[in-house]
Structure formats: C-alpha cells, structure tokens
Design an enzyme around this catalytic site. Sequence first.
Site, PDB file in Angstrom:
ATOM      1  N   GLY A 714       0.822  -1.197   0.000  1.00  0.00           N
ATOM      2  CA  GLY A 714       0.000   0.000   0.000  1.00  0.00           C
ATOM      3  C   GLY A 714       0.855   1.245   0.000  1.00  0.00           C
ATOM      4  N   CYS A 715       0.256   2.357  -0.396  1.00  0.00           N
ATOM      5  CA  CYS A 715       1.000   3.616  -0.507  1.00  0.00           C
ATOM      6  C   CYS A 715       1.444   4.144   0.853  1.00  0.00           C
ATOM      7  CB  CYS A 715       0.160   4.656  -1.237  1.00  0.00           C
ATOM      8  SG  CYS A 715      -1.516   4.837  -0.584  1.00  0.00           S
ATOM      9  N   TYR A 716       0.488   4.256   1.788  1.00  0.00           N
ATOM     10  CA  TYR A 716       0.840   4.669   3.142  1.00  0.00           C
ATOM     11  C   TYR A 716       1.906   3.732   3.727  1.00  0.00           C
ATOM     12  CZ  TYR A 716      -3.031   8.017   4.109  1.00  0.00           C
ATOM     13  OH  TYR A 716      -3.873   9.106   4.148  1.00  0.00           O
ATOM     14  N   ALA A 717       1.679   2.416   3.514  1.00  0.00           N
ATOM     15  CA  ALA A 717       2.554   1.416   4.124  1.00  0.00           C
ATOM     16  C   ALA A 717       3.966   1.483   3.565  1.00  0.00           C
ATOM     17  CB  ALA A 717       1.964   0.024   3.905  1.00  0.00           C
ATOM     18  N   ALA A 719       5.617   4.149   2.372  1.00  0.00           N
ATOM     19  CA  ALA A 719       6.314   5.302   2.934  1.00  0.00           C
ATOM     20  C   ALA A 719       6.646   5.094   4.398  1.00  0.00           C
ATOM     21  CB  ALA A 719       5.464   6.559   2.750  1.00  0.00           C
TER      22      ALA A 719
END
Length: 901
Positions: A714-717, A719
């Site tokens: 995932g994107c949040y994950a 970063a």
Amino acid sequence: MQSFGRPLARQLARQSRSIAAKRASSALAQRAPVASTAVSKQRRRQFASSRYDDGSARSAVINVLNNIASKREVQQYLAQFTSVNSQQFAVIKVGGAILTDYVDELCASLRNLNQMGLFPVIIHGAGPQLNKRLEAAGVEPQYKEGIRITDGKTMGVARKLFLEENFKLVEALESWGVRARPITSGVLMADYKDKETYKFVGEVNQVNVQSIKAAITDGYIPVLTCMAETQEGQVLNVNADKAAAELARALVPLKIVYLSEKGGIHDKETGKLIEAINLDEEYDEYMNKSWVIHGTRSKIRDIKTLLDDLPRSSSVAIIHPESLERELFTHSGAGTLIRRGTKLQQASSLSDFEDLTQLKQTLVRDREGLDSAAVVDRYLESLKSRQFRAYFDDNMEALAIVLPPSGSNTLAHLATLTMTRSAWLSNIADNVFQNMKRDFPKLAWTVKQDDENLAWFSEKADGSIARQGEVLFWYGIESPEDVRELMSEFVKNGRQMFGDINLESQLHRAAAAAERIRSGAASLMGNRPGQAQQQARAFSTSARPARRSVTSAFTSGQQRTYSTTNPNPPLGIHNREKDYPSKVALIGARGYTGQALIDLLNRHPNMDLCHVSSRELAGKKLKGYTKKEIIYENLSPDDIRQMAKKKEIDCWVMALPNGVCKPYVDAIDESGHKEALVIDLSADYRFNSDWTYGLPELVQRSKIASATRISNPGCYATAAQLGIAPLLPLLAPAPAHPTVFGVSGYSGAGTKPSPKNDVKNLTDNLIAYSLTDHIHEREISAQLGTEVAFIPHVAVWFAGIHHTISLPLAQKTTSRDVRQMYQDRYHNERLINLSGESPVVKDIAGKHGVEIGGFAVHSGGKRAVVNVTIDNLLKGAATQCLQNMNLALGYAEYEGIPGVE
C-alpha cells in the site's frame, strides 16, 4: 603501515582496475579522444595514419598492459595466445547494446590486441536496434519461448539492419587504426528451426571458416553478423549467443568472450558479481537456485553444452567491454568466468595422499635451496599432529593447505598455497580458492609484499594490511572490532601471530640462514662471491616489487573503520535477463492507479500491453497508450482462465478494489500456467505467506525476482516502512512503539465520489479517518515485525502523502547518527532520496521515488522524528508495480521508470 577494510577494499580495487583499464584503452590514443562526432572520427583516422611501426606499437601496448597486470602475467598470456593459429586466439561475441553504448571502448581494446599481433574473431548481434527499427516500421514483435518469430517483413528489416551495424563496427575499427573485414555471408549455414512456428529462424548446422582464415592471413580482424543461410541461399535469423557458440565449436579458440553491459552474472541474493562457475561441480547447484531464471538459466545451460564439446581447458568469460584486456592478461580476470573446471581432491590427513613423494616435491618446487627439503619434511611431520584440510588437483599443479579454526577462534588460516604457471593460466587457482571459501567462511593468510601475485590475493580478500615487507589478507570478518584486533596483532607480531605454521615463512627463514652461511663462506674464501650471489637467487620467490600499492583507509584516531552497506542493494541492469517483450493484461484499469500504470507501460520498451479490462469502459478505446490500439474489455474469470490456459499472457496485473480479485487469481491458478506472473495492487494477498511482498528496498530482491505471485504494498505502508526500517535496531522495547501521522491527497480515496475526495469539502480542511486498526496499520506492523500506530488523514491536494513519524529509541543517539543509519541502509537506492531538511509534499507529486528527511532527535536523545513523502499513485502504487514487474520478468530493475534509468 598501510591497510584497508571491508567494503572499501573492494571499492579501491575496482577504482584501481577501472583507472588502469581506461589507461590501457586510451594511453595510445592521446590524439584520438573517445567521442562519436565526425571530428573525433577524423582525429582517430589521423592517428591511425600516423601510428608508429608495428614493433613500437606492440611494445607500447605491452607497457600499458603492465598497468593492469604484472609483467610476468602479460608475457605468459601473450606467449600462450601466440602459440596457436591466429584464428584460434579468441571468439568475441558483441551484443547490440555494446555497439550502441560502448563502441569506442571496444575499438580501443581491439586496437591494443591487434597491435600485439592478435586477431580475435568478432561476431555481433543487434537485438535492441532491431526492436526499435521494427517499432518504427509498425511491426509488432512476436516471441515464442523467448525466440523471435521472424516473418518475411521482420527478416527484411533485420537483414538490412545487421548489414548496417556490421558496416558501422568495421568503420569504427578502421577509424581506430584497426584493419577489419566485414564477413556477412558464407560462414554460418543453417536449417530452419521450425519453419511453421518461427518462420525465418535458423539453427546452425555448418561453419565454413575459410573466409575467416583468409581475413586473418591478410592482416584483418574478421567481423561477422549472426545471420545464417540455407544451402538454397535463404537468409535466416540466428540467436547471437548460439551463433557465437557454433563459431567457437568450429574454431576451438583459447578464449571465448561474451561482452555484456552487465559485466557478468550477478547473484541476485547477494547482489555480488559471480567471479567463476565451475560447471562440473556447480552446474546442478546453480540450476536449482530460485533466481537462475529467464536468460541467465538458458545462458548457463547453453554455455555448458558448448564447453562439453570443447577441450577441458576452454572457458567462456562474460565481461564488460572496458575489462577486455584485464580478462585476457591477468590471473584474476574480470566479470564471470564459466568453465568445466578441474575436479579437486581434498585431504585431512597425510594418509589421504596417494603419493607423499609427489606432495613433498610439490611443496618444494620453485623454492629449492640448501635446506628446503628438510624444512618440508619437518613441516609435514608437524601436520601429523594438526588438523588441516588440503585442496589439490590430480597432478598437483595447485595445492593449498588450510588450518581450521580451533577452540573459540573462528578464523581459519591458509598455511601454504603453491601454483604452477599452468594452474594460473587454466584458472585452477580460482577453483581452489572457491572451494576454500565455501568450506571456511572466515580465513586469513600472509604473503611477502613483493609477491608477484599480490594483486590476485587482493582480489580474493575483503581487506589487508602491510607491515615490514609482509601483507596480511583476510575475508569474512564482519565485525569492525574483530578487524581492528586482527590488524593490531599483525602489526605487533607479523606472521608469527599464527605461530610457526606458515611454510613460506619457514622456507624464507631457511633461505636467509643459508644466505648468511654462504655470505660468511664467501667472505672467508675471498674469491667466490659470485657463486654465493647466484645461489641466493634460488631462494627468492620474486625479484619484482609489487605493482599494486595497498591504500590506507584507517588512520589512528578514527572510530569508524568501515560503513554498514545496504544489505539488499539494487539489482539495476544486473537483473536484465530478456531483451524481448512480455505480454501484459491489466484487470481493472478505470482508477487513478490503472491510468498511471498504463502511462508507464507505454514508456517501457519491453512491456506489451495486450488486454485492459474495465466493466464501466468496455468497448471504448484506451487513451494514453500509443504503441497500438487497445479497446477496453469486460473480462470475466472464465475469460481469464481460457487465456491463461493458452499461455497468452506473461503478466497479469490486478488493479481492483479490495476483496474483488480472488476469482480472477483462482482462474489463473486453475489454468495450470504456473509461470504466469500475477501482481495484485489491492490488500487481498498482503498477509498471505504464499505471496511475495513486493517492496524491493526492504524485501530481498532475489525473492521478488523469482516470484510468480506478488502483492504490491500500500501507498501509506510503503512510505511508513521506508521511514522506520533503518531505525528498527534502535527502537525502544514494547509497549513503546513508533507513531505515524499520515496525510494523503484525495486521489488516495479513489474515483468513487465520497466526502474524502470532494474538493469542496476538503478546501481549508483536514479530515481524519480510521484512527485505529486501519488496514495499513496492520500491514506496516506485520512487515516490520513491531507494533506501529498509524493515524491517516486526507487533504485537499490531489496526489502525494506526507508522514511525520515519531520513533522512541532504546538508547541515546544524535541526529547525525540517525541520518547516517539511513544513508547506510539506502546506499545506492535510486528511488530513495535523503535530505537533512523535511521534504515538502507539493514537491513529490509526479515523482517516482520517496523523499526522507528531517532526522530530528529530541533533546533527551531517546526520540527521533523523520518525515517521508511519496506520490501515492507512483512509488505508492504504479511505479512500485513496474519495479516488481521488471524484477520478476527479467528486465533491468528501473527500466521504463522516467528519470531513473
């Protein structure tokens, strides 16, 4: 006293080799600068017309080669190369990428060889150029099992292109003062491989070498294309590697060289270059490695088939064009050397040796003197009460004796190593060292500083230190403290630090004692000094000082001996296995991520998007993809099952919402197409241990490269993990844990209308959501192996995520140390940029990497804060997907990613 430590030793050695190689390639061309302009060509022609006579040129080249090899090495290999017919010197296969990017380096090296009277046979391909030419002509390339299907139109384009590339290479060589002759027909004869399937593709069945011999007799380097022809005169396309192999079978050359921009075969588990593969001992082992797939697998297999038909002394070297002289004229070579190898025997007691007399003669050879036989007898007697392991070939051309670690010590010691000239030239020395390194992960040894093979020893070591004419080498010692202790002991005691177990040391002392006796006798006799001097020379192992100096990386007072390097370095072009396209299907292309991925696939030279599925857009033309016209489809799981059964698709990308893609994945699994790659962009398989989590900077890249089921993070994950991972060793124990305050642009909320992507609602606003137990909180914690709190928010901008991450620390530290840990961990990562300042989210939109900065530490020293920004649609989704596709499909890791290649 001089020293260098672990990775710096490698770096310095590479820099030294690179500089020396460049000198060797350019020292004779001061008036012929490397450039592709008309002016540089004219200057090179002027240089060629004014070059000195052959004898002077040969001497000059040999002098230049002495910068990268010892004089003895150059003379040995030159004598070997000139001992056979000229056409049997070397076959050099030149890939199309070399002709495009490294033609000047190639020409400079071939000019040097030619001026020494050597005539390699050159055969070249032009795969990348052909792909571009076909694309420009509107011809869609077709492949089956990695082989280009060559129809009539493709054959016409290919034949014209190969003739053009052949002429360009010949012209380039002539401009460098090398007489070259194009040979474009009459050598390779072939039958159709499978005319119905592959059309105009051939398998070589005969090689006519007369025109090659004639060219060399007339003083020209022959330059061949990989085009063959039937008995009826029909031109056929032949794989360049296979054409080079058939040429080598016919000529039986001393050297077979494949030039590659990758510089050799790299182990994808370690990222390191594989220096040698001994097929008799290691073939099955390599073929069973998970990362030996695609082009690497077929290359190793084809080379084994070739070498099985050639004399055991034959080998294939895969090297970078800049390393050609080093490969040909040094014991250490360059790139990856593949050979059948010499089966080595081992012994752990004197009774394991069939002939002790031969063993004694081997230990004495080249070191005969007044007391050498007695010294060897005493040495062998001492081995009766010691543990040891000896490595040797049947003829004892090479012999090494290693004393294993004892007690609490973990460091083995190489007590003696003796090689004949033949052992160096046939690479038995490398084979011996590979076996030692396999059996003893930590090893130290000492040699005299004037040893002629000092450069070879340096290649094999992780570090070294010189003291009073002696050099200590070691490998496998990871701890800086252990390295310092070893160096300190050597500085204090020299070779005696290991006790009296080094045979060379004993022989040197005996030689010195004998010299003193003779000198005294000569002084007393007064009339026979010449005899004493002559006998003394018999004890010398080398009369030439070492050419390579050992450079210092440690100085007194330094606390940091060498840096921690990236444990999972980028594979880059070393992952490149294929030069033909993979067929891709995108399931669920309506969303922002799907559109971003389509744009990347459109830029990628080897991704062939064939199907795009979207229920809402079915029947409409796909926009933004210019390679060919594609109409959206509405593919069902049954449609996908049928396509997968026919093996129509190499890579399936699932760009569907969470909880939707399982029926599609099951359909592919049920089809039996196990080799098909599936990448899921949703969260459905991120917690499934049967799938590989695709975060290349943190997950072992070799694992991703060999995977067929990849869950895209995932994107949040992504970063958050990149922002936390380097500090994991310093984190405070539970219940303390990192906290991530994340803010995303509204594109992260998808295209379906909601308050979280309503610009009017977001203006002058910040919306928090899922304050606990967000799916990314679980993902971050599971992947890092530690609890992490994640608090997401959405803001008014379109793309981009900003994290502020608070990290509790177990011990006091400083901002500088924190930043250093990130620099070490992400060394050479092309998609991670580190900055002392906090990154700004507006600067990351449209960028394909991650920005990490801030690196603040609380005044108490036990809490760090870092900031991370990422474009949620790119490195947070589409770019990361393409990175994973590249790794798993066998392309360069960053291929097709703008601004990174």
